[in-house]
Design an enzyme around this catalytic site. Structure first.
Site, PDB file in Angstrom:
ATOM      1  N   LYS A 174       0.631  -1.293  -0.110  1.00 15.77           N
ATOM      2  CA  LYS A 174       0.063   0.002  -0.178  1.00 15.77           C
ATOM      3  C   LYS A 174       0.927   1.314  -0.100  1.00 15.77           C
ATOM      4  CE  LYS A 174      -1.799   2.847   3.099  1.00 15.77           C
ATOM      5  NZ  LYS A 174      -2.024   4.181   2.193  1.00 15.77           N
TER       6      LYS A 174
ATOM      7  N   GLY B  71       7.086   5.344   7.643  1.00 20.15           N
ATOM      8  CA  GLY B  71       6.317   6.516   7.960  1.00 20.15           C
ATOM      9  C   GLY B  71       6.441   7.129   9.424  1.00 20.15           C
TER      10      GLY B  71
ATOM     11  N   THR C  21       2.226   6.849  13.725  1.00 18.10           N
ATOM     12  CA  THR C  21       1.567   5.753  13.073  1.00 18.10           C
ATOM     13  C   THR C  21       2.149   4.394  13.330  1.00 18.10           C
ATOM     14  OG1 THR C  21       1.192   7.381  11.341  1.00 18.10           O
ATOM     15  CG2 THR C  21       0.558   5.276  10.631  1.00 18.10           C
TER      16      THR C  21
ATOM     17  N   GLU D 249      10.466   1.863  10.136  1.00 17.15           N
ATOM     18  CA  GLU D 249      11.379   2.728   9.767  1.00 17.15           C
ATOM     19  C   GLU D 249      10.413   4.178  10.038  1.00 17.15           C
ATOM     20  OE1 GLU D 249      14.445   2.274   8.901  1.00 17.15           O
ATOM     21  OE2 GLU D 249      14.515   0.195   8.195  1.00 17.15           O
TER      22      GLU D 249
ATOM     23  N   CYS E 177      13.518  11.550   5.538  1.00 15.25           N
ATOM     24  CA  CYS E 177      13.628  11.206   7.076  1.00 15.25           C
ATOM     25  C   CYS E 177      15.043  11.668   7.500  1.00 15.25           C
ATOM     26  CB  CYS E 177      13.204  10.165   7.362  1.00 15.25           C
ATOM     27  SG  CYS E 177      14.037   8.728   6.093  1.00 15.25           S
TER      28      CYS E 177
ATOM     29  N   GLU F 288       9.578  16.865  14.793  1.00  8.26           N
ATOM     30  CA  GLU F 288       9.925  16.606  13.367  1.00  8.26           C
ATOM     31  C   GLU F 288       8.910  17.400  12.661  1.00  8.26           C
ATOM     32  OE1 GLU F 288       8.703  12.870  11.177  1.00  8.26           O
ATOM     33  OE2 GLU F 288      10.517  12.726  10.460  1.00  8.26           O
TER      34      GLU F 288
END
Ligand code: NDP
Length: 459
Positions: free
Chosen positions: A168, A221, A225, A243, A277, A364
């Site tokens: 996905k 993500g 989450t 990750e 990231c 972040e």
């Protein structure tokens, strides 16, 4: 307008409900995508394909990866065009980073698979044979910042090791996953081996994470989450690779070579509009060179070409951090505003004068916003770099002491006098709240396989 479809069991299909995909550059609708809720048919298809796919030899599956790489390479301009359209990034970035790396991911794992040494361990009177079996059906979930680059990083090793996939992509950037689905169908990849479903994270994403027949989840993500994904998958004893987010420091020591440091740190700050990231969003500069560094850095920032951020919603989040920075006492040295054009464009923004413990410097932001801080000793720089819940990446810039300081940065990956320079055999992943597990080379092979030992006695 592009119609994105699910690929399930080798066939393309849509759903009754659909979602729209908008261009970040001007807000226009560029695609409709399925709003998938159930993945039962995809699981059936993957299950049907599993026996024959897993029965192929490693070399045969490596050949399939090369076929995919070749097919993508023959259409790399189209791949880059779609990625640039969907993410708003400059076309040269989409071509030289996204498309190039997506192709390389397949090519790399094909070669890696062919050259994997046999894992045998001799005892005085017996031999141990380590055999790697596929995990089964695996779920792969990826974000929007490097859409096919990150998804193919999971798909390639998962296929190599004989798994069947339900993938996905982010619903914000579905175009290149759909493109990959079309390419795989054109070259005749067996039906059901790679299933790609589109839709919302809490719906189809959650359906993947919670499905009992999916035995491993590789997720890239945000940290919050990732926490939800772990809470769902862990009680089912699924293999889990996470990750997650980061807040990375670029540490510029007093003996840094500014000719390489300035462009390097600016690239680490703003490549992909700061939406990687690994970006260094906290720039730490030794007090001895701070006054010299700042004007050179700001000049290079002004010359750096960036695209919009991914969406209007994300632009609002990034702008709210710029407002917060002002409230926290920050001084805007560059940018600080929306650009004067349609779409989600924000100027590259550099903020000084904040405590490294401020929210702006600790959370972040994932956009073109950097805070800059002065330090006087290595200890102080390391405190500033490490005082975060994250531990993903970092860079150190120095002619003589880079390695020494790099070893003390609390993160999964540290660069010295460079950034984003990657050998795909090395471990990739974060510590602390930046993730669980590693991907890359043998680490990906380990995640996407079950290592079984057979000990044969010699009588
Ligand atoms: P999100 O966590 O919002 O989404 C990531 C993926 O998870 C998307 O496909 C999303 O779908 C899906 N998702 C959302 N909710 C759920 C759920 N409940 N169950 C299952 N899947 C779900 O991250 P972003 O897409 O916003 O990406 C940015 C984040 O990714 C940043 O924090 C960044 O640091 C991190 N990241 C980490 C990397 C790493 O290697 N460590 C690399 C790149 C990014 P949908 O889009 O439909 O919501």
């Amino acid at each position: 307008m592009i119609t994105v479809e699910n690929l399930i069991g080798g066939k393309f299909s849509t759903t009754d409900l659909s979602l729209v995909d908008r261009s970040p550059s001007d807000g226009s609708i560029i695609a409709s995508i399925p709003r998938t809720k159930s993945i039962d048919d995809a699981v059936e298809a993957a299950n049907d394909a599993f026996e024959s796919w897993s029965a192929l030899s490693l070399n045969e599956r490596a050949d399939w990866l090369d076929k995919i790489a070749n097919a993508l390479e023959s259409k790399s301009d189209e791949l880059a065009r779609l990625e640039a359209l969907d993410t708003g990034k400059p076309l040269d970035v989409a071509l030289n980073i996204d498309a190039k790396r997506s192709i390389l991911n397949f090519r790399f794992f094909a070669d890696f698979g062919r050259n994997m040494p046999a894992e045998t361990f001799e005892m005085e009177n017996a031999t141990n044979f380590v055999i790697r079996k596929p995990v089964g059906i695996v779920g792969l979930i990826s974000p929007w910042n490097l859409p096919l680059y990150l998804l193919s990083w999971k798909i390639a090793p998962a296929l190599l090791m004989g798994n069947c996939i339900i993938a996905k992509p982010s619903e914000i950037t579905p175009l290149t996953a759909h493109f990959l689905a079309q390419v795989c169908t054109e070259i005749g990849l067996p039906a059901g081996v790679l299933n790609i479903v589109h839709g919302l994270g809490p719906e189809v994403g959650h359906a993947i994470v919670s499905h009992p027949r999916i035995r491993a989840i590789s997720f890239t993500g945000g940290t919050s989450t990732g926490r939800m994904v772990a809470a769902t998958a862990a009680p089912m004893f699924k293999k889990l690779s996470l990750e997650l987010g980061g807040k990375n420091a670029s540490i510029v020591l007093e003996d840094a070579d500014l000719e390489i440091t300035i462009p390097g740190v600016v690239r680490a700050s703003f490549l992909n509009s700061g939406q990687i990231c690994l970006c260094g969003s906290k720039v730490l500069v030794h007090e001895d060179i701070y006054e010299e560094f700042i004007p050179l850095y700001l000049k290079a920032v002004a010359d750096f070409n960036i695209g919009p951020v991914i969406s209007e919603e994300h632009a609002q989040k990034v702008l709210s951090y710029i407002e917060l920075a002002k409230q926290e006492g920050g001084e805007i040295l560059a940018g600080g505003n929306r650009s004067n054009r349609l779409g989600a464009w924000i100027e590259p923004t550099v903020i000084a004068g904040l405590s490294h413990l401020s929210r702006t410097a600790s959370e972040e932001i994932f956009g073109p916003v950097v805070t800059i801080h002065k330090f006087s000793t290595d200890e102080e720089a390391l405190d500033m770099a490490n005082c975060t819940e994250y531990g993903l990446a970092g860079s150190v810039w120095s002619k003589t002491r880079g390695m020494e300081v790099a070893k003390r940065v609390e993160s999964g990956m540290v660069w010295v006098n460079t950034w984003l320079h990657r050998d795909l055999r090395v471990p990739f992943g974060g510590i602390k709240n930046s993730g669980v597990g590693r991907e890359g080379g043998m680490w990906s092979i380990g995640f996407f396989s079950e290592a079984i030992n057979i000990c044969q006695m010699q009588h």
